[in-house]
Enzyme design. Structure first.
Site, PDB file in Angstrom:
ATOM      1  N   LYS A  86       0.756  -1.342  -0.256  1.00 34.86           N
ATOM      2  CA  LYS A  86       0.207  -0.585   0.205  1.00 34.86           C
ATOM      3  C   LYS A  86       1.144   1.429   0.023  1.00 34.86           C
ATOM      4  O   LYS A  86       1.378   0.891   0.893  1.00 34.86           O
ATOM      5  CB  LYS A  86      -1.154   0.309   1.749  1.00 34.86           C
ATOM      6  CG  LYS A  86      -1.725   0.712   1.313  1.00 34.86           C
ATOM      7  CD  LYS A  86      -2.905   0.570   1.838  1.00 34.86           C
ATOM      8  CE  LYS A  86      -3.789   1.650   1.919  1.00 34.86           C
ATOM      9  NZ  LYS A  86      -5.070   1.702   3.543  1.00 34.86           N
TER      10      LYS A  86
ATOM     11  N   ARG B 263     -11.596   9.368   1.707  1.00 33.87           N
ATOM     12  CA  ARG B 263     -11.533   9.848   2.654  1.00 33.87           C
ATOM     13  C   ARG B 263     -12.790  11.177   2.992  1.00 33.87           C
ATOM     14  O   ARG B 263     -12.964  11.587   3.745  1.00 33.87           O
ATOM     15  CB  ARG B 263      -9.828  10.604   2.991  1.00 33.87           C
ATOM     16  CG  ARG B 263      -9.335   9.800   2.966  1.00 33.87           C
ATOM     17  CD  ARG B 263      -8.059  10.341   3.450  1.00 33.87           C
ATOM     18  NE  ARG B 263      -6.337   9.347   3.305  1.00 33.87           N
ATOM     19  CZ  ARG B 263      -5.106   9.601   2.925  1.00 33.87           C
ATOM     20  NH1 ARG B 263      -4.830  10.495   3.217  1.00 33.87           N
ATOM     21  NH2 ARG B 263      -4.697   9.032   2.701  1.00 33.87           N
TER      22      ARG B 263
ATOM     23  N   LYS C  83       0.643   9.691   5.976  1.00 31.63           N
ATOM     24  CA  LYS C  83       0.830   8.220   6.117  1.00 31.63           C
ATOM     25  C   LYS C  83       1.935   7.729   5.505  1.00 31.63           C
ATOM     26  O   LYS C  83       1.975   6.425   5.605  1.00 31.63           O
ATOM     27  CB  LYS C  83      -0.414   7.446   6.237  1.00 31.63           C
ATOM     28  CG  LYS C  83      -1.680   7.942   6.121  1.00 31.63           C
ATOM     29  CD  LYS C  83      -2.757   7.030   5.942  1.00 31.63           C
ATOM     30  CE  LYS C  83      -3.837   7.557   6.083  1.00 31.63           C
ATOM     31  NZ  LYS C  83      -5.524   6.316   6.759  1.00 31.63           N
TER      32      LYS C  83
ATOM     33  N   GLU D 112       7.924  -6.715   1.642  1.00 33.83           N
ATOM     34  CA  GLU D 112       6.621  -6.140   2.236  1.00 33.83           C
ATOM     35  C   GLU D 112       6.783  -7.330   1.800  1.00 33.83           C
ATOM     36  O   GLU D 112       5.462  -8.001   2.675  1.00 33.83           O
ATOM     37  CB  GLU D 112       6.361  -4.503   2.379  1.00 33.83           C
ATOM     38  CG  GLU D 112       4.668  -4.753   2.432  1.00 33.83           C
ATOM     39  CD  GLU D 112       5.432  -3.884   4.300  1.00 33.83           C
ATOM     40  OE1 GLU D 112       4.595  -5.008   4.824  1.00 33.83           O
ATOM     41  OE2 GLU D 112       6.413  -3.536   4.265  1.00 33.83           O
TER      42      GLU D 112
ATOM     43  N   LYS E 258      -1.953  -1.389  -3.920  1.00 29.67           N
ATOM     44  CA  LYS E 258      -3.141  -0.516  -3.965  1.00 29.67           C
ATOM     45  C   LYS E 258      -2.373   0.651  -4.172  1.00 29.67           C
ATOM     46  O   LYS E 258      -1.276   0.865  -3.414  1.00 29.67           O
ATOM     47  CB  LYS E 258      -3.967  -0.540  -2.710  1.00 29.67           C
ATOM     48  CG  LYS E 258      -4.789   0.409  -2.009  1.00 29.67           C
ATOM     49  CD  LYS E 258      -5.573   0.400  -0.948  1.00 29.67           C
ATOM     50  CE  LYS E 258      -6.469   1.507  -0.248  1.00 29.67           C
ATOM     51  NZ  LYS E 258      -7.142   1.571   0.684  1.00 29.67           N
TER      52      LYS E 258
END
Ligand code: PBG
Length: 341
Positions: free
Chosen positions: A211, A221, A234, A250, A265
């Site tokens: 992500k 959002r 983030k 990851e 994503k």
């Protein structure tokens, strides 16, 4: 007038191509269909649904024309429609009432929170449809981050503990797949342990493995009501969108910890990552065509600047070409209807 004297072509096209002519198979619809390498079917679709409190509520999201926040009763109706269309699974995202939000996102641990109520209601009405729940704190925190915020830092290990407990509650409500989207380290292993310890060996984990910190989440959002809350960004937990090797590491880590499926994503700007993961790991791989991607195609189409339906189909087929087994897309019901018709 052209002041250069153009050189005469010295070789024929057949000499240039060695008599290979790739246009031969493109000459007619039947031959194009015959050699088509990738196909999109309804089995490729996961439909993300936004939930809200109340009854008989259906609120359109301004930046996502055609996408609505639904009260649980109407979400059940949409789930019925999805099942009739043959869509295999839904992914649910809650707009949590502001009064229930706090710095730790503790409402995620309420067995009767909006996500869990929706799962129970949908499973009771349509047991055959798959339900994927988002195990992440951001809809529940007063600051809109995906983790517990302390002294300006998103604390990893406590967040993992809370997300793992939430995953168990989601499984208890009937979720078939738990999908952690918070990018905390160690969350997949912790969720697997917690699910297994509670007798949910059959519940799968779809990891939002890669992500990226992205601008394409904007409309989402708005949809879940976190856009005004989020301070900063983030970047301390999502992957830098400049990186590709890191995404592979990851995904490798999440698989080692027990992920059953991987997700990339956002989607379209990250097709290279999808292809790398599929080639490297050969596991079920999904893309999330996120809110901003939906908004771009829909807005351009509404302005008459592109053919929206064609762009939608082309974008979804691109995911298949990149190696996806399926796609989370807000276009799911529309595509399913088109594929049927
Ligand atoms: C966060 C979360 C995000 C999305 C779903 N869950 C990203 C974010 O708000 O940072 C985005 C989905 C979309 O844009 O369609 N856990």
């Amino acid at each position: 007038m052209n002041k250069f004297s153009l050189p005469r072509q010295t070789r024929t096209v057949d000499e240039i191509t060695g008599s290979r002519r790739l246009r031969r198979m493109r000459k007619a619809d039947w031959s194009r269909r015959l050699v088509q390498e990738n196909h999109l079917t309804v089995d490729d679709l996961i439909w993300p649904l936004f939930l809200t409190d109340g009854e008989n509520r259906r609120e359109e999201i301004a930046a996502m024309p055609g996408v609505y926040r639904l009260s649980v009763d109407l979400a059940v109706k949409e789930a019925e429609r999805a099942a009739t269309l043959g869509i295999p699974a839904l992914a649910t995202f809650p707009q949590v009432d502001f009064s229930l939000k706090d710095v730790a996102g503790s409402e995620i641990l309420n067995p009767d929170n909006l996500i869990n109520r929706a799962t129970r209601a949908i499973k009771a009405a349509i047991p055959e449809i798959g339900i994927i729940t988002d195990a992440a704190l951001d809809p529940f925190t007063s600051h809109g981050h995906d983790g517990i915020l302390r002294d300006g830092i998103i604390v990893n290990d406590e967040t993992v503990e809370q997300v793992a407990s939430a995953a168990v509650l989601q499984a208890a409500a009937g979720a078939d797949i738990v999908a952690p989207s918070d990018m905390m380290d160690g969350r997949i292993g912790a969720i697997r342990d917690a699910l297994d310890a509670s007798g949910f060996q059959h519940v799968a984990i779809m990891s939002y493995a890669t992500k990226f910190a992205s601008a394409f989440y904007g409309p989402y959002r708005e949809a879940i009501g976190t856009q005004g809350l989020l301070k900063g960004d983030k970047k301390t937990y999502y992957i830098d969108h400049a990186n590709s090797d890191e995404a592979v590491r990851e995904a490798e880590q999440d698989l080692a910890e027990g992920a059953d499926m991987l997700m990339v994503k956002p989607g379209l700007p990250y097709l290279d990552i999808i292809r790398r993961l599929k080639d490297e790991f050969a596991v079920p791989t999904f893309a999330y065509q996120v809110s901003g991607e939906y908004a771009m195609i829909t807005a351009a189409a509404q302005n008459g600047w592109i053919d929206g339906e064609k762009a939608m189909m082309e974008s979804l087929l691109a995911f298949k070409r990149a190696g996806c087994d399926g796609i989370l897309t807000y276009f799911a019901p529309k595509v399913a209807e088109m594929l049927k018709g």
